[in-house]
Design a protein around this motif. Structure first.
Motif, short mmCIF file in Angstrom:
data_model
loop_
_atom_site.label_atom_id
_atom_site.label_comp_id
_atom_site.label_asym_id
_atom_site.label_seq_id
_atom_site.Cartn_x
_atom_site.Cartn_y
_atom_site.Cartn_z
N ASP A 228 -10.42 33.60 49.66
CA ASP A 228 -9.25 34.47 49.51
C ASP A 228 -7.93 33.74 49.33
OD1 ASP A 228 -10.51 36.83 49.39
OD2 ASP A 228 -10.47 37.19 51.55
N THR A 229 -7.95 32.51 48.88
CA THR A 229 -6.68 31.88 48.53
C THR A 229 -6.26 32.41 47.17
OG1 THR A 229 -7.85 30.04 47.52
CG2 THR A 229 -7.14 29.76 49.81
N SER A 230 -5.03 32.12 46.76
CA SER A 230 -4.54 32.64 45.48
C SER A 230 -3.83 31.55 44.69
CB SER A 230 -3.57 33.80 45.70
OG SER A 230 -4.25 34.89 46.22
N PHE A 231 -4.42 30.35 44.65
CA PHE A 231 -3.77 29.28 43.89
C PHE A 231 -3.52 29.69 42.45
CE2 PHE A 231 -5.98 26.72 47.18
CZ PHE A 231 -4.89 26.07 47.68
N PHE A 232 -4.52 30.31 41.84
CA PHE A 232 -4.42 30.60 40.41
C PHE A 232 -4.48 32.09 40.13
CE2 PHE A 232 -6.94 26.53 40.77
CZ PHE A 232 -5.83 25.71 40.64
N ASN A 233 -4.37 32.91 41.17
CA ASN A 233 -4.50 34.35 40.99
C ASN A 233 -3.12 34.99 40.96
OD1 ASN A 233 -5.04 37.03 41.15
ND2 ASN A 233 -5.86 36.97 43.24
N ALA A 234 -2.71 35.45 39.78
CA ALA A 234 -1.35 35.99 39.63
C ALA A 234 -1.12 37.17 40.56
CB ALA A 234 -1.11 36.39 38.18
N ALA A 235 -2.15 37.98 40.77
CA ALA A 235 -1.98 39.16 41.63
C ALA A 235 -1.69 38.76 43.06
CB ALA A 235 -3.24 40.02 41.56
N GLY A 236 -2.09 37.56 43.47
CA GLY A 236 -1.83 37.10 44.83
C GLY A 236 -0.64 36.16 44.91
N GLY A 237 0.15 36.08 43.84
CA GLY A 237 1.31 35.19 43.83
C GLY A 237 0.99 33.81 43.30
N GLY A 238 -0.23 33.60 42.81
CA GLY A 238 -0.60 32.30 42.26
C GLY A 238 -0.28 32.21 40.79
N ASP A 239 -0.72 31.11 40.18
CA ASP A 239 -0.30 30.85 38.81
C ASP A 239 -1.48 30.32 37.98
OD1 ASP A 239 0.74 29.92 36.48
OD2 ASP A 239 2.42 28.85 37.40
N PRO A 240 -2.00 31.14 37.06
CA PRO A 240 -3.14 30.68 36.26
C PRO A 240 -2.80 29.49 35.38
CG PRO A 240 -2.50 32.94 35.63
CD PRO A 240 -1.61 32.52 36.75
N VAL A 241 -1.52 29.34 35.01
CA VAL A 241 -1.15 28.23 34.13
C VAL A 241 -1.15 26.91 34.90
CG1 VAL A 241 0.66 27.29 32.64
CG2 VAL A 241 0.16 29.73 32.61
N MET A 242 -0.90 26.99 36.22
CA MET A 242 -0.90 25.77 37.02
C MET A 242 -2.26 25.07 36.92
SD MET A 242 0.19 25.14 40.95
CE MET A 242 -1.26 25.82 41.75
N PHE A 243 -3.34 25.86 36.88
CA PHE A 243 -4.66 25.24 36.74
C PHE A 243 -4.72 24.40 35.48
CE2 PHE A 243 -8.91 24.89 35.04
CZ PHE A 243 -9.62 24.43 36.13
N GLN A 244 -4.18 24.96 34.39
CA GLN A 244 -4.26 24.24 33.12
C GLN A 244 -3.49 22.93 33.20
OE1 GLN A 244 -3.47 26.68 29.68
NE2 GLN A 244 -4.37 28.48 30.63
N HIS A 245 -2.32 22.96 33.87
CA HIS A 245 -1.55 21.71 34.03
C HIS A 245 -2.36 20.69 34.81
CE1 HIS A 245 2.31 22.65 32.23
NE2 HIS A 245 2.28 23.84 32.80
N ILE A 246 -2.96 21.13 35.93
CA ILE A 246 -3.72 20.19 36.76
C ILE A 246 -4.94 19.71 35.98
CG2 ILE A 246 -4.97 19.88 38.93
CD1 ILE A 246 -3.25 22.14 40.08
N PHE A 247 -5.63 20.66 35.33
CA PHE A 247 -6.84 20.29 34.61
C PHE A 247 -6.54 19.26 33.54
CE2 PHE A 247 -9.90 20.46 31.22
CZ PHE A 247 -11.10 20.40 31.91
N TRP A 248 -5.49 19.49 32.75
CA TRP A 248 -5.23 18.56 31.65
C TRP A 248 -4.58 17.26 32.12
CZ3 TRP A 248 -8.19 18.75 27.83
CH2 TRP A 248 -8.68 19.98 27.35
N PHE A 249 -4.00 17.28 33.33
CA PHE A 249 -3.54 16.00 33.88
C PHE A 249 -4.74 15.09 34.10
CE2 PHE A 249 -2.36 12.99 37.16
CZ PHE A 249 -1.19 12.50 36.64
N PHE A 250 -5.88 15.71 34.46
CA PHE A 250 -7.14 14.98 34.44
C PHE A 250 -7.65 14.85 33.01
CE2 PHE A 250 -11.45 16.52 33.48
CZ PHE A 250 -12.18 15.37 33.68
N GLY A 251 -7.62 15.95 32.28
CA GLY A 251 -8.34 16.06 31.01
C GLY A 251 -7.84 15.13 29.95
N HIS A 252 -6.53 14.88 29.88
CA HIS A 252 -6.12 14.00 28.81
C HIS A 252 -6.50 12.54 29.05
CE1 HIS A 252 -4.88 13.47 24.82
NE2 HIS A 252 -4.45 12.29 25.21
N PRO A 253 -6.23 11.99 30.26
CA PRO A 253 -6.76 10.63 30.50
C PRO A 253 -8.27 10.59 30.30
CG PRO A 253 -5.13 11.17 32.15
CD PRO A 253 -5.35 12.42 31.34
N GLU A 254 -8.96 11.67 30.64
CA GLU A 254 -10.41 11.73 30.44
C GLU A 254 -10.77 11.47 28.97
OE1 GLU A 254 -13.06 12.07 32.32
OE2 GLU A 254 -14.57 12.52 30.80
N VAL A 255 -9.95 12.00 28.07
CA VAL A 255 -10.19 11.77 26.65
C VAL A 255 -10.22 10.27 26.36
CG1 VAL A 255 -9.21 12.07 24.36
CG2 VAL A 255 -9.16 13.96 25.98
#
Lengths: 524, 375
Positions: A228-255
């Motif tokens: 029941d956390t809401s890191f990425f759930n907009a309805a709970g005050g979270g931010d779905p775009v934040m996941f993309q930032h975190i993911f690609w901070f990994f994802g681009h060096p991964e490339v």
């Protein structure tokens, strides 16, 4: 300088049969395990690609339902990235780094064993999701929430397997760094190391810096779903775009984790067959380091359409374009190395030249994608699919295949069949271009990626692309045949194997002794 | 010998050509980006061509040097390898020249980007909402509001009927905009992330729950422009097209008036009591366009993924629970909240349909007023 000694033969005692492979702490055995594992995953991921290309052969739904199609694209990516390409590079690290720096083995042999043996379990878990209620993960390998939250029972298994892959990679990276920093032979200064070793050292730091970030991101997904956390759930005050930032901070060096060692491999192969030293060794090292640094500040170019502020878009556009400079330095270096050499074109050289040309094509489309105002048109289309397959298949995979042909005679003591190797190269090169080049046109004409069915205007090029795909897939069976045939037997390879080869690994006998250098060689 | 070889090659080539001809007679082979019909799309196109030409130029030089080297500098020609390496001058040159080329490309790109992101002074604002798997449009200025879904019949998708010209790129109700007006889109999503993209308009923007993104376009030529969702959004991601019809000022006004008339009729329809047959007929339509993608036309769902409605706990349980689930959805699953997607009439009809179709036979009837009360 040959160190084929007999007095330390007792060191080579080890269990035989299955237990040799389960308990092994030997860098060569583990390298072989990685090689076979990545070959298996390459075939599994490839089979999924065949399903994708079969469904896309014609408009309409013929073979699979859309949900399963999405599972195929998701699993294909996860398996090829984490199961085929990354372990293949770890195989090369295990086999080659100790031999190249004059060490007897990797620095942390037990951890080496563990980091390999995690992988079969990680992928068994991932593949088992295909049989679960709700199907395998189908939200894309990028796992964007909220869509990934709609995954069925497979969800926690997806996350757990990603965690395992991350742990394995981090341990592998630690081992590489410790080995390179501590176990170089006397006289082997940093700036004398072969470029393959350099690129792996830099990659290992990228892995340690980014894999925990991915682990954090997927753990937040896990708590969002189950606690029941809401890191990425907009309805709970979270931010779905934040996941993309975190993911690609990994994802681009991964490339770059998937390509830097390929640069290293090509920088070993080209001088050998041009019979001429690499044009600019130190600038190659600095270019690799600059690419690695830049990889940390360009992640949001994967997200130009999420609605960033103008200044953000400008920053990421400029930073991304800047990567073309060190990458250009590398390509210019390879070409200058060939210039006025005395070239022969054995299979490894063919793959290296194929790499330089086709990776550069992928680099060009990458530069085009960097331009934010046009990326709004390219983003999430087949143009992107064409781009990353040019850098990953004709880039990373071609380099790995070239490396296999280059070092296989050293590893096995047998020459591979040169005629079959060349046939494999030419069939692969022709079919891979039939497969991926038309995808540029599809993307520009407006076909989005990750769709199981498309409007009739895209039919022509999809058909061609699928034909190329089937041909490329079949051709790889030839590669498997050549590799296994060489392992079993063949013409005896000399110690140097290639006329123009330089480096410590070529001073060892072919095949090399179980412990590479029992006494450290002196490097002048 | 040579003749037979050539003949054989020709026959093979003809065979391959025939194979392509037979299977893709109707296929087109589009090669390049569209120039589009907006100032933005033209700017993107020009920039695209500029970078493409620069890349081709660099490619010709680099690959040219490489091929000369491959042909001339090979051992079989008896050449001795030169041993030259390291030249700081050359290294500096090939760092600085590409950098300058990049600066040359960054300048027009920056200008284009600044223009694209300027959504100020719009003549018309439309809110776009992405749903799994349809688009909702709300005209902020005049209250027109509708849902736009795929119009391609299932038979065409499953190859039981011939595919028509706009296969998968056709909708029941297109977005209508006036030409030569700056239209600003306010883009969001209700469930997962989608992306709104019509290539001819030159721009794509993600539709993200909890965000309102902006983009603009000014269509310069009346016509119909087609695109589709560009961000993976689940099972039917490939089946949520976008159709934009750009009309002249007068035609556009006429369309606005028609929409307002229809809205009034709908409002009256929501006031009255509907008969069972009316509700069932309307409900079946709504079900097939909004529910059947997951729960299937026969109500049996997909085991493990989408629950069956035929004999389902909700569809045969209390009416209030059923209405509430359809209105509010089920968070964390693909079950969307339909409160904003469907009208009271449509919701009443579809709930009635689900409770009486496929042998559910609860006999319950839900009126638009019941739905209104439950909102």
């Amino acid at each position: 300088m040959s160190t084929a000694t007999t007095h330390d033969a007792h060191h080579e005692e080890h269990p035989s049969g299955l237990m040799r492979w389960v308990t092994t702490t030997n860098h060569k055995d583990i390298g072989t395990l990685y090689l076979l594992f990545s070959l298996l995953m390459f075939l599994v991921g490839g089979a999924m690609a065949m399903v994708i290309r079969a469904e896309l052969f014609e408009p309409g739904l013929q073979f699979v339902e859309p949900q399963f199609f999405n599972s195929m694209t998701t699993m294909h990516a996860l398996i090829m990235i984490f199961g085929a390409v990354m372990p293949a590079f770890v195989c090369l690290a295990n086999w080659l780094i100790p031999m190249m720096i004059g060490a007897p083995d990797m620095a942390l042999p037990r951890m080496n064993n563990w980091s390999f043996w995690i992988l079969p379990f990680a992928f068994a878990i991932l593949l088992s999701t295909l049989f679960m209620e709700g199907g395998a993960p189908a939200g894309g390998w990028t796992m964007y929430p909220p869509l990934v939250m709609q995954t069925g029972n497979a969800f926690p298994f997806l996350i757990f397997s990603v965690h395992l892959m991350g742990i394995s990679s981090i341990m592998g990276a630690i081992n590489v760094i410790v080995t390179i920093v501590n176990m170089r032979a006397p006289g082997m200064t940093m700036m004398k190391m072969p470029l393959f070793v350099w690129t792996w050292l830099i990659t290992a730091y990228l892995l340690i810096a980014t894999m925990p970030v991915l682990a954090g991101a997927v753990t937040m997904l896990l708590t969002d779903r189950f606690f029941d956390t809401s890191f990425f759930n907009a309805a709970g005050g979270g931010d779905p775009v934040m996941f993309q930032h975190i993911f690609w901070f990994f994802g681009h060096p991964e490339v770059y984790i998937l390509i830097l060692q390929a640069f290293g491999i090509v920088s070993q192969i080209i001088p050998t067959f041009a019979r001429k030293p690499l044009f600019g060794y130190s600038s190659m090292v600095y270019a690799t380091a600059s690419i690695a640094f830049l990889s940390f500040i360009v992640w949001a170019h994967h997200m130009f359409t999420v609605g960033m502020p103008l200044t953000g878009e400008l920053f990421f556009m400029y930073a991304t374009m800047l990567i073309a400079v060190p990458t250009g330095v590398k390509v210019f270096n390879w070409v200058s190395t060939m210039w006025r050499g005395a070239m022969t074109f054995e299979t490894p050289m063919l793959f290296a030249i194929g790499f330089v040309i086709m990776f550069t094509i992928g680099g060009f489309s990458g530069l085009m994608l960097a331009m934010a105002p046009v990326d709004f048109q390219y983003h999430d289309t087949y143009f992107v699919v064409a781009h990353f397959h040019y850098v990953l298949v004709t880039g990373a995979v071609f380099a790995i295949m070239g490396a296999t042909y280059y070092w296989l005679p050293k590893w096995t003591g047998h020459m591979y069949n040169e005629k079959l190797g060349k046939l494999h190269f030419w069939l692969s090169t022709i079919s891979v271009n039939v497969l991926f080049f038309p995808q540029h046109f599809l993307g520009l004409a407006g076909m989005p990626r990750r769709i199981p069915d498309y409007s009739v205007q895209f039919a022509g090029f999809n058909e061609i692309s699928s034909i190329g795909g089937f041909a490329f897939g079949l051709t790889q069976l030839l590669f498997v045949y050549i590799v296994f045939k060489t392992i079993k037997g063949g013409e005896k390879a000399t110690d140097q194997v290639w006329e123009g080869a330089h480096g410590l690994e070529w001073t060892l006998p072919s095949p090399p002794p179980y412990h590479s250098f029992s006494t450290a060689p002196e490097v002048k | 010998m040579l003749v037979t070889k050539t003949k054989r090659a020709l026959t093979a080539a003809a065979g391959i050509a025939a194979l392509f001809g037979a299977t893709s007679a109707a296929a087109e082979y589009g090669l390049n980006l569209t120039t589009g019909v907006t100032p933005i799309s033209r700017e993107a196109y020009d920039l695209h061509m500029l970078i493409l030409e620069v890349c081709i130029g660099i490619g010709v030089v680099v690959f040219g040097a490489m091929f000369i080297s491959i042909i001339k500098h090979r051992k079989s020609r008896g050449v001795q390898p030169s041993q030259f390496h390291e030249s700081t001058t050359v290294e500096i040159l090939w760092t600085i020249i590409p950098f300058l080329i990049l600066v040359g490309m960054a300048i027009p790109a920056t200008k284009a980007l600044v223009a694209m992101e300027d959504t100020s002074n719009a003549d018309l604002s439309i809110k776009v909402t992405g749903y799994q798997w349809r688009w909702g449009y709300d005209y902020v200025d005049n209250g027109i509001s509708f849902i736009s879904s795929l119009a391609t019949p299932k038979d065409q998708i499953y190859n039981k009927a011939k595919k028509d010209e706009h296969y998968l790129l056709e909708v029941d109700k297109p977005l209508v905009v006036p030409v030569n007006k700056k239209v600003r889109l306010l883009i969001t999503a209700n469930d997962v992330i989608h992306a709104w993209w019509v290539p001819a308009l030159g721009m794509k923007k993600d539709a993200i729950p909890g965000y309102i993104n902006e983009m603009w376009f000014k269509v310069e030529k009346a016509g119909t422009y087609r695109g589709q969702c560009a961000e993976l959004c689940g099972k039917d991601h490939g089946f949520m097209p976008i159709v934009v019809v750009a009309k002249d000022e007068a035609d556009y006004e006429k369309w606005v008036a028609e929409q307002k008339g229809e809205a009034k009729a709908d409002e009256q329809a929501a006031q009255r009591t509907w008969s069972r047959d009316e509700l069932m007929a309307r409900g079946e339509k709504v079900y097939n366009s909004s529910c059947a993608a997951c729960h299937q036309a026969n109500g049996e769902g997909v085991p493990g993924a989408f629950p069956a409605l035929k004999g389902g706990a909700v569809t045969t349980g209390p009416v209030a629970g059923h209405i509430s689930l359809v209105l509010n959805g089920k968070p964390g699953t693909a079950m969307a909240a339909f409160a904003n997607q469907l009208s009271d009439v449509e919701l009443a009809a579809v709930v009635t349909y689900e409770r009486n179709a496929w042998g559910n036979d609860t006999g319950d009837m839900v009126q638009p007023s019941d739905v209104k009360a439950a909102r």
